[in-house]
Scaffold this motif. Structure first.
Motif, short mmCIF file in Angstrom:
data_model
loop_
_atom_site.label_atom_id
_atom_site.label_comp_id
_atom_site.label_asym_id
_atom_site.label_seq_id
_atom_site.Cartn_x
_atom_site.Cartn_y
_atom_site.Cartn_z
N GLY A 67 0.81 -1.21 0.00
CA GLY A 67 0.00 0.00 0.00
C GLY A 67 0.85 1.26 0.00
N GLU A 68 0.18 2.42 0.04
CA GLU A 68 0.86 3.70 -0.16
C GLU A 68 0.96 4.56 1.10
OE1 GLU A 68 3.08 6.05 -2.75
OE2 GLU A 68 2.12 4.12 -3.19
N MET A 69 0.14 4.33 2.12
CA MET A 69 0.06 5.24 3.26
C MET A 69 1.41 5.47 3.93
SD MET A 69 -2.27 5.04 6.74
CE MET A 69 -3.51 6.31 6.47
N ALA A 70 2.17 4.42 4.15
CA ALA A 70 3.46 4.56 4.85
C ALA A 70 4.40 5.48 4.09
CB ALA A 70 4.09 3.19 5.06
N LYS A 71 4.47 5.33 2.78
CA LYS A 71 5.36 6.17 1.97
C LYS A 71 4.93 7.63 2.06
CE LYS A 71 6.48 2.57 -1.47
NZ LYS A 71 5.67 1.46 -0.90
N ALA A 72 3.62 7.86 1.98
CA ALA A 72 3.11 9.23 2.06
C ALA A 72 3.38 9.85 3.42
CB ALA A 72 1.61 9.25 1.77
N ALA A 73 3.20 9.06 4.48
CA ALA A 73 3.42 9.56 5.84
C ALA A 73 4.89 9.91 6.06
CB ALA A 73 2.96 8.52 6.85
N ASP A 74 5.79 9.07 5.58
CA ASP A 74 7.23 9.36 5.72
C ASP A 74 7.62 10.61 4.93
OD1 ASP A 74 7.58 7.13 7.28
OD2 ASP A 74 8.37 5.87 5.67
N ALA A 75 7.08 10.75 3.73
CA ALA A 75 7.48 11.85 2.85
C ALA A 75 6.97 13.20 3.34
CB ALA A 75 6.97 11.59 1.43
N THR A 76 5.91 13.20 4.15
CA THR A 76 5.29 14.46 4.55
C THR A 76 5.27 14.64 6.07
OG1 THR A 76 3.07 13.44 4.56
CG2 THR A 76 3.81 14.44 2.50
N ALA A 77 6.14 13.92 6.79
CA ALA A 77 6.17 13.99 8.25
C ALA A 77 6.82 15.27 8.75
CB ALA A 77 6.91 12.78 8.81
N LEU A 78 6.17 15.90 9.71
CA LEU A 78 6.75 17.06 10.39
C LEU A 78 7.52 16.62 11.63
CD1 LEU A 78 3.69 19.50 10.24
CD2 LEU A 78 5.71 19.47 8.75
N GLN A 79 7.11 15.51 12.21
CA GLN A 79 7.76 14.96 13.40
C GLN A 79 7.51 13.45 13.45
OE1 GLN A 79 6.24 14.77 17.72
NE2 GLN A 79 7.30 16.75 17.70
N THR A 80 8.51 12.69 13.86
CA THR A 80 8.39 11.24 13.97
C THR A 80 8.71 10.81 15.39
OG1 THR A 80 9.10 11.01 11.66
CG2 THR A 80 9.13 9.02 13.01
N LYS A 81 7.86 9.95 15.95
CA LYS A 81 8.04 9.58 17.36
C LYS A 81 7.75 8.09 17.56
CE LYS A 81 7.19 11.85 21.77
NZ LYS A 81 6.58 13.07 22.36
N LEU A 82 8.61 7.44 18.36
CA LEU A 82 8.36 6.05 18.75
C LEU A 82 7.65 6.08 20.10
CD1 LEU A 82 8.76 3.02 18.19
CD2 LEU A 82 10.89 3.14 19.49
N LEU A 83 6.43 5.58 20.13
CA LEU A 83 5.62 5.60 21.34
C LEU A 83 5.81 4.32 22.15
CD1 LEU A 83 2.27 6.94 19.82
CD2 LEU A 83 4.17 8.25 20.78
N ASN A 84 5.62 4.43 23.45
CA ASN A 84 5.65 3.28 24.38
C ASN A 84 7.00 2.57 24.41
OD1 ASN A 84 2.86 3.71 24.90
ND2 ASN A 84 2.31 2.47 23.13
N SER A 85 8.08 3.29 24.12
CA SER A 85 9.40 2.65 24.05
C SER A 85 9.88 2.14 25.41
CB SER A 85 10.43 3.63 23.47
OG SER A 85 10.48 4.81 24.24
N SER A 86 9.31 2.67 26.49
CA SER A 86 9.70 2.21 27.83
C SER A 86 8.92 0.98 28.26
CB SER A 86 9.49 3.33 28.85
OG SER A 86 8.12 3.68 28.93
N ARG A 87 7.96 0.56 27.43
CA ARG A 87 7.14 -0.60 27.76
C ARG A 87 7.53 -1.79 26.88
NH1 ARG A 87 1.21 1.58 27.23
NH2 ARG A 87 0.72 -0.52 27.95
N GLY A 88 6.75 -2.85 26.94
CA GLY A 88 7.07 -4.06 26.19
C GLY A 88 6.98 -3.87 24.69
N PRO A 89 7.72 -4.68 23.92
CA PRO A 89 7.78 -4.51 22.47
C PRO A 89 6.46 -4.75 21.76
CG PRO A 89 8.80 -6.59 23.14
CD PRO A 89 8.56 -5.80 24.39
N GLY A 90 5.53 -5.44 22.42
CA GLY A 90 4.23 -5.69 21.81
C GLY A 90 3.41 -4.44 21.62
N VAL A 91 3.78 -3.33 22.29
CA VAL A 91 2.99 -2.11 22.17
C VAL A 91 3.80 -0.95 21.59
CG1 VAL A 91 1.39 -2.73 24.02
CG2 VAL A 91 3.47 -1.48 24.59
N TRP A 92 5.04 -1.19 21.16
CA TRP A 92 5.80 -0.13 20.50
C TRP A 92 5.10 0.26 19.20
CZ3 TRP A 92 11.41 -2.54 20.77
CH2 TRP A 92 11.83 -2.55 22.11
#
Length: 625
Positions: A67-92
């Motif tokens: 699909g295309e959504m990921a490419k579009a989101a990367d190309a037009t991102a103003l900020q990128t963040k990894l959420l829940n990084s202090s918790r288990g990998p199942g919710v990153w």
């Protein structure tokens, strides 16, 4: 009468419609995408972001399938963040703050430049159905668009109405057009419709807000991306900031004194809103003892002059909205660009769908996105991709793509919709996935890339690149098992100095990574196989090693459950002949028409005893089939 012939027609150019149309066209089918506007493609009428808990993993799954959504989101991102990084990998999960104007332009270009795809700006007034088989749509100008499959992705534009206090008027989002004819066509077919509600907060001019007391919310300083194909990353210092503030006691008081003016609580709204993205007045009612609430202030676009006030959605009249906004810290002199509103719209009961997202009572008619009772751009895009793929596979007489719950969050989403139904706008959550340790942000390619390749949406070049990517993970794990480190080694001293681990004897690299406090990045200088790997590869390696026992047990459980999926249920079965079924179970089985025992076991109201009776009946009546 003018007739235009296509193989697939997609109605609605939102996130679901774009993915459905692109998938169909890329798979070689002559496709028409019909949208109310030519220049409003994959718009973001609500939050200007992509991803988040569970949703971010869905975006990675969309990418893995082609699909295309990921490419579009990367190309037009103003900020990128990894959420829940202090918790288990199942919710990153990843989340990007999107430039919503550029995102829509990106998707518009993707649609207009796609071979086999025509964009038609018009209104669909009714569906074309003959003998309960869909064969096209009728446009407002009298043109008939004929096709072998129809995909409805109408979002919140289906018989929609805007609500602000006691004010109610017919409109789509942001005072755009709406359409009533499709709802009438569905009703005539006997399709059960629901009435849902969602809403959006105000947008406030940037230069009218004082953020000196707000908490800065930066992105994550790491090379993060949704798409496997993304190779360039915006450094943290060039990313835009978001901000955090809290509502005040005055904000709460204003709501309490004016609650009777809210569309939700004045009796003006009878539809059901999203539990996990409620209006602000709903938060005050649900949590009466909570004095303050978090509010995030987010940019919408580099070419826009307004903040998005995340968490402050409301259906209050404008005069109350103004009081609410001015009660926020730093908003005393704010000026509003767009006021908040709620919107009601029609959707279908998704229990009328088959697992391929085709209506069980109307052949060749597929639905995806908010018309299926879901919320969120990501859930919509994922459904659109699956509906587009399955519309093509139906035309080509191929088996549909049906993802299992242990294979993808998209599998969880569709399975929940068709087997459990919805009573409020459905939102994907990590808690909905019983196999979330397997459905991680880092391993979307490993789970789904082969499907995308075999279907035809992943190119040969990308498939070869992925195989190398996967081989690098395997080789690195093998090397970690071989390489050893003594208590006097340089790595041992570094781990001890940083308080990550104390090596009392010789350890293999594999054994060191099993220690929960060890950061895999510390091993990179000492293990050549880890060097030059992507962040997702490193995460996969660490998780597979550290959670080896849990992952193994989870996969063994999945193997047992998969046997139930292989036990097919004949489509012509008469559930009235199955003895000793509970009345509710019989009704639900007749309504859902499950394809196999696994699906039947997940239907709300069907208990283990009912499954035993069904298995007994199948054994006796269909033993020779």
């Amino acid at each position: 009468m003018k007739i235009q012939n296509y193989e697939v027609v997609v109605v609605g150019g939102g996130h679901a419609g774009v993915e459905a149309a692109l998938a169909s066209a890329r798979l070689g089918k002559k496709t028409a995408l019909i949208n109310l506007y030519e220049d409003k493609i994959a718009a973001m009428p609500c939050n200007p972001s992509v991803g988040g808990p569970a949703k971010g993993i869905v975006v990675r799954e969309i990418d893995a399938l082609g699909g295309e959504m990921a490419k579009a989101a990367d190309a037009t991102a103003l900020q990128t963040k990894l959420l829940n990084s202090s918790r288990g990998p199942g919710v990153w999960a990843l989340r990007v703050q999107s430039d919503k104007i550029e995102y829509s332009k990106y998707m518009q270009r993707a649609v207009k430049n796609q071979k086999n795809l025509d964009l038609i700006a018009n209104t669909v007034t009714s569906l074309l159905i003959k003998n309960r088989v869909a064969y096209g749509v009728l446009l407002a100008d009298g043109t008939e668009i004929h096709a072998k499959a129809v995909v409805l992705t109408t979002g919140t534009y289906l018989k929609s109405e805007i609500l602000k206090g006691v004010e109610r008027y017919e409109s789509g989002p942001n005072d755009e057009k709406t359409t009533n004819g499709i709802s009438e066509s569905l009703k005539e077919l006997g399709i059960s419709l629901l009435r849902f509600k969602t809403g959006t907060p105000a947008r406030v001019y940037i230069d009218s807000v004082d953020l000196s007391k707000a908490i800065k919310e930066p992105g994550t300083d790491a090379p993060l991306a949704f798409s496997f194909s993304t190779k360039e990353y915006t450094p943290i210092e060039k990313q835009e900031l978001c901000y955090l503030i809290h509502t005040t006691e005055e904000t709460k008081k204003i709501i309490e004194e004016n609650l009777h003016k809210s569309a939700m609580y004045s009796g003006n709204v009878e539809s059901i809103g999203p539990r996990y993205c409620p209006s602000f007045e709903d938060k005050i009612v649900r949590f009466p003892h909570k004095e303050t609430h978090q509010i995030f202030i987010e940019p919408e676009s580099l070419s826009d002059d307004a903040w998005y006030i995340q968490g402050f959605s409301t259906s209050m009249p404008i005069e109350v909205q103004e009081l609410m906004l001015k009660s926020l810290p730093g908003f005393e002199n704010m000026r509003v660009k767009n006021w908040a509103y709620a919107i009601e719209y029609d959707c279908i009961d998704p229990m009328q769908l088959m697992p391929n997202l085709e209506l069980d009572s109307v052949a060749n008619l597929f639905t995806a996105g908010q018309i299926n009772g879901t919320s969120g751009y990501e859930e919509a895009a994922g459904q659109g991709l699956l509906a587009g793929i399955n519309a093509v596979r139906k035309i080509d007489n191929k088996e549909p793509l049906i993802l299992r719950r242990d294979e993808a969050y998209l599998g969880v989403l569709v399975d929940d919709l068709i087997n459990k139904g919805v009573w409020e706008p459905y939102r994907l959550l990590t808690s909905r996935a019983e196999h979330r340790l397997l459905l991680r942000n880092d391993n979307a390619e490993i789970r789904l890339k082969e499907y995308g390749y075999k279907i035809g949406l992943i190119s040969e070049a990308e498939w070869l690149e992925y195989q190398e990517y996967n081989d690098q993970i395997g080789n690195a794990i093998s090397e970690l098992k071989e390489v050893r480190f003594t208590p006097k080694s340089e790595l041992a001293q570094i781990l001890d100095q940083k308080g990550q681990a104390t090596l009392t004897h010789g350890y293999s690299g594999y054994e060191i990574i099993k220690i929960p406090t060890v950061d895999i990045n510390e091993l990179i200088p000492f293990v050549p196989g880890l060097q030059n790997l992507r962040i997702n590869q490193l995460q996969s390696i660490a998780i597979e090693i550290r959670f080896e026992g849990y992952v193994k047990k989870e996969r063994e459980l999945v193997a047992k459950l998969t046997k139930l999926e292989k036990k097919k249920i004949p489509f012509d079965i008469d559930y009235n002949k199955v003895a000793n079924l509970a009345s509710e179970a019989r009704q639900k089985l007749i309504k859902v028409k499950p394809l196999n025992i696994g699906q039947a076991s997940r239907i709300t109201g069907v208990n283990p005893a009912d499954i035993q009776m069904l298995l007994f009946y199948l054994k006796n009546e269909y033993a020779n089939q």
